[in-house]
Write a protein that holds these residues in place. Sequence first.
Motif, mmCIF file in Angstrom:
data_model
loop_
_atom_site.group_PDB
_atom_site.id
_atom_site.type_symbol
_atom_site.label_atom_id
_atom_site.label_comp_id
_atom_site.label_asym_id
_atom_site.label_seq_id
_atom_site.Cartn_x
_atom_site.Cartn_y
_atom_site.Cartn_z
ATOM 1 N N TYR A 14 -13.470 1.189 -17.520
ATOM 2 C CA TYR A 14 -14.066 0.793 -16.248
ATOM 3 C C TYR A 14 -15.591 0.916 -16.290
ATOM 4 C CZ TYR A 14 -9.530 0.321 -14.072
ATOM 5 O OH TYR A 14 -8.278 -0.121 -13.756
ATOM 6 N N HIS A 15 -16.097 1.699 -17.217
ATOM 7 C CA HIS A 15 -17.542 1.913 -17.325
ATOM 8 C C HIS A 15 -17.919 2.030 -18.788
ATOM 9 C CE1 HIS A 15 -16.286 3.631 -13.420
ATOM 10 N NE2 HIS A 15 -17.394 3.052 -12.986
ATOM 11 N N CYS A 46 -15.680 -6.026 -7.428
ATOM 12 C CA CYS A 46 -14.857 -5.265 -8.382
ATOM 13 C C CYS A 46 -15.187 -3.787 -8.246
ATOM 14 C CB CYS A 46 -14.998 -5.774 -9.813
ATOM 15 S SG CYS A 46 -14.216 -7.385 -10.024
ATOM 16 N N PHE A 47 -14.698 -3.229 -7.172
ATOM 17 C CA PHE A 47 -15.024 -1.897 -6.670
ATOM 18 C C PHE A 47 -14.516 -0.783 -7.577
ATOM 19 C CE2 PHE A 47 -14.156 1.718 -3.826
ATOM 20 C CZ PHE A 47 -15.330 1.798 -3.105
ATOM 21 N N GLY A 48 -13.310 -0.958 -8.156
ATOM 22 C CA GLY A 48 -12.745 0.052 -9.058
ATOM 23 C C GLY A 48 -12.736 1.432 -8.442
ATOM 24 N N LEU A 49 -13.357 2.368 -9.139
ATOM 25 C CA LEU A 49 -13.452 3.750 -8.654
ATOM 26 C C LEU A 49 -14.608 3.932 -7.668
ATOM 27 C CD1 LEU A 49 -12.804 5.418 -12.106
ATOM 28 C CD2 LEU A 49 -11.270 5.548 -10.120
ATOM 29 N N TYR A 69 -17.916 3.713 -8.144
ATOM 30 C CA TYR A 69 -19.105 4.446 -8.593
ATOM 31 C C TYR A 69 -20.415 3.782 -8.156
ATOM 32 C CZ TYR A 69 -16.544 7.674 -11.711
ATOM 33 O OH TYR A 69 -15.733 8.653 -12.220
ATOM 34 N N ASN A 70 -20.439 2.458 -8.140
ATOM 35 C CA ASN A 70 -21.693 1.791 -7.761
ATOM 36 C C ASN A 70 -22.001 2.049 -6.283
ATOM 37 O OD1 ASN A 70 -21.789 0.803 -10.377
ATOM 38 N ND2 ASN A 70 -20.684 -1.069 -9.840
ATOM 39 N N GLU A 93 -11.567 -5.422 -4.394
ATOM 40 C CA GLU A 93 -10.781 -4.849 -5.494
ATOM 41 C C GLU A 93 -9.337 -5.338 -5.391
ATOM 42 O OE1 GLU A 93 -11.390 -2.970 -8.323
ATOM 43 O OE2 GLU A 93 -9.244 -3.288 -8.560
ATOM 44 N N ILE A 94 -8.747 -5.614 -6.560
ATOM 45 C CA ILE A 94 -7.374 -6.156 -6.555
ATOM 46 C C ILE A 94 -6.314 -5.085 -6.773
ATOM 47 C CG2 ILE A 94 -7.173 -6.659 -9.051
ATOM 48 C CD1 ILE A 94 -6.009 -9.414 -8.218
ATOM 49 N N ASP A 95 -6.700 -3.963 -7.371
ATOM 50 C CA ASP A 95 -5.717 -3.022 -7.891
ATOM 51 C C ASP A 95 -5.627 -1.769 -7.017
ATOM 52 O OD1 ASP A 95 -4.116 -1.394 -9.367
ATOM 53 O OD2 ASP A 95 -5.424 -1.287 -11.123
ATOM 54 N N ASP A 98 -7.446 -10.496 -4.513
ATOM 55 C CA ASP A 98 -8.169 -11.172 -5.585
ATOM 56 C C ASP A 98 -9.566 -11.551 -5.081
ATOM 57 O OD1 ASP A 98 -9.177 -12.924 -7.497
ATOM 58 O OD2 ASP A 98 -7.215 -13.793 -7.923
ATOM 59 N N ALA A 99 -10.568 -10.964 -5.689
ATOM 60 C CA ALA A 99 -11.949 -11.171 -5.219
ATOM 61 C C ALA A 99 -12.339 -12.653 -5.222
ATOM 62 C CB ALA A 99 -12.915 -10.378 -6.084
ATOM 63 N N ASP A 138 -19.234 -6.335 -11.136
ATOM 64 C CA ASP A 138 -18.750 -5.383 -12.142
ATOM 65 C C ASP A 138 -17.323 -5.670 -12.575
ATOM 66 O OD1 ASP A 138 -19.413 -3.290 -13.775
ATOM 67 O OD2 ASP A 138 -19.130 -1.725 -12.279
ATOM 68 N N GLN A 191 -11.887 -11.205 -19.258
ATOM 69 C CA GLN A 191 -11.499 -11.720 -17.943
ATOM 70 C C GLN A 191 -12.435 -12.867 -17.550
ATOM 71 O OE1 GLN A 191 -11.553 -8.815 -14.732
ATOM 72 N NE2 GLN A 191 -9.620 -9.614 -13.975
HETATM 73 C C1 LIG Z 1 -15.104 -2.744 -14.843
HETATM 74 S S1 LIG Z 1 -14.006 -2.297 -13.585
HETATM 75 C C2 LIG Z 1 -15.046 -1.963 -12.211
HETATM 76 C C3 LIG Z 1 -15.674 -0.611 -12.252
HETATM 77 C C4 LIG Z 1 -16.114 -0.188 -10.888
HETATM 78 N N1 LIG Z 1 -17.308 -0.840 -10.444
HETATM 79 C C5 LIG Z 1 -16.205 1.306 -10.803
HETATM 80 O O1 LIG Z 1 -17.262 1.851 -10.458
HETATM 81 O O2 LIG Z 1 -15.204 1.965 -11.077
HETATM 82 C C6 LIG Z 1 -13.378 -3.872 -13.065
HETATM 83 C C7 LIG Z 1 -12.557 -3.823 -11.797
HETATM 84 O O3 LIG Z 1 -12.240 -5.155 -11.420
HETATM 85 C C8 LIG Z 1 -10.966 -5.142 -10.828
HETATM 86 N N2 LIG Z 1 -10.472 -6.536 -10.812
HETATM 87 C C9 LIG Z 1 -9.966 -7.230 -11.846
HETATM 88 N N3 LIG Z 1 -9.629 -8.472 -11.457
HETATM 89 C C10 LIG Z 1 -9.958 -8.551 -10.149
HETATM 90 C C11 LIG Z 1 -9.863 -9.585 -9.185
HETATM 91 N N4 LIG Z 1 -9.370 -10.800 -9.499
HETATM 92 N N5 LIG Z 1 -10.275 -9.328 -7.933
HETATM 93 C C12 LIG Z 1 -10.771 -8.104 -7.598
HETATM 94 N N6 LIG Z 1 -10.889 -7.095 -8.483
HETATM 95 C C13 LIG Z 1 -10.494 -7.319 -9.743
HETATM 96 C C14 LIG Z 1 -10.192 -4.189 -11.679
HETATM 97 O O4 LIG Z 1 -9.027 -3.735 -11.036
HETATM 98 C C15 LIG Z 1 -11.229 -3.105 -11.916
HETATM 99 O O5 LIG Z 1 -11.144 -2.111 -10.942
#
Ligand SMILES: C[S@@+](CC[C@H](N)C(=O)[O-])C[C@H]1O[C@@H](n2cnc3c(N)ncnc32)[C@H](O)[C@@H]1O
Length: 215
Positions: free
Chosen positions: A22-23, A52-55, A57-58, A75-77, A123-124, A142, A149
């Motif tokens: 993720y980072h 792409c919010f993930g955890l 951190y940004n 965020e999708i997940d 889905d973003a 991010d 991807q």
């Molecule tokens: C590189 S990580 C992001 C790291 C994040 N910025 C953090 O601080 O943790 C990419 C993120 O994109 C999300 N992602 C992947 N495909 C996506 C989509 N189609 N729509 C939204 N989020 C998506 C993943 O689930 C993952 O959390």
Amino acid sequence: MRFVKTNDGSVTAYNEEHHDHYHSLSGAMEEAFEKHVHPLGLRDGMHILDFCFGLGYNSIAACSEASNLRITGLEIDEEIVAAIARMPVPPQLDAAYAPFRHLATTRSATDTKNNRITLLLGDARKTVLHLPPLSFDRVYFDAFAPQKQPELWTVEVFAAVWSTMKPGGLLSTYSCAKWVRANMEAVGFEVRDGPRIGRRSPATIAEKGVQEITE
Ligand SMILES: C[S@@+](CC[C@H](N)C(=O)[O-])C[C@H]1O[C@@H](n2cnc3c(N)ncnc32)[C@H](O)[C@@H]1O
């Protein structure tokens, strides 16, 4: 999903499906501050799109340095958002991270500095189409790596992000892939090198020029 300690002491996750962290392993929190928040500049009251919010951190890095921010996270997940609740963060960020820990259930949070984070799950590529135009001062872009991807780094996605940004708005991303930059330029962004943090190649900063006011 497994957690991995990075070189600045902060923890990131590893995604088995995309075979990607993720980072940056050179420093997860460092990446948030030095590739996104600091190079774009930040002022109280700004509106931020955390694509792409993930955890988160940004967003947490931004919230630790400003007040009255309005942050929209895409965020999708749901699993990674749920993982925020049990994520260890450096002690100096622990208080700032606390309001984020319930985002999986509440989908929104406000911290003691009136920074408000709203999380939109889905889905973003689709969610971004429903955001109000001309809204965001800063975009932290991010997604997972472009080669893993590619569907998130297209002209269509950048055009949709562009529409949500204010003239003069700035976008940051860690990738400097030529085709990614070409896709950004195709929708009108002015592209320049961002900082080199943790690797030889630069990050990318993309600016929506102030003369571009037609939507
Ligand atoms: C590189 S990580 C992001 C790291 C994040 N910025 C953090 O601080 O943790 C990419 C993120 O994109 C999300 N992602 C992947 N495909 C996506 C989509 N189609 N729509 C939204 N989020 C998506 C993943 O689930 C993952 O959390």
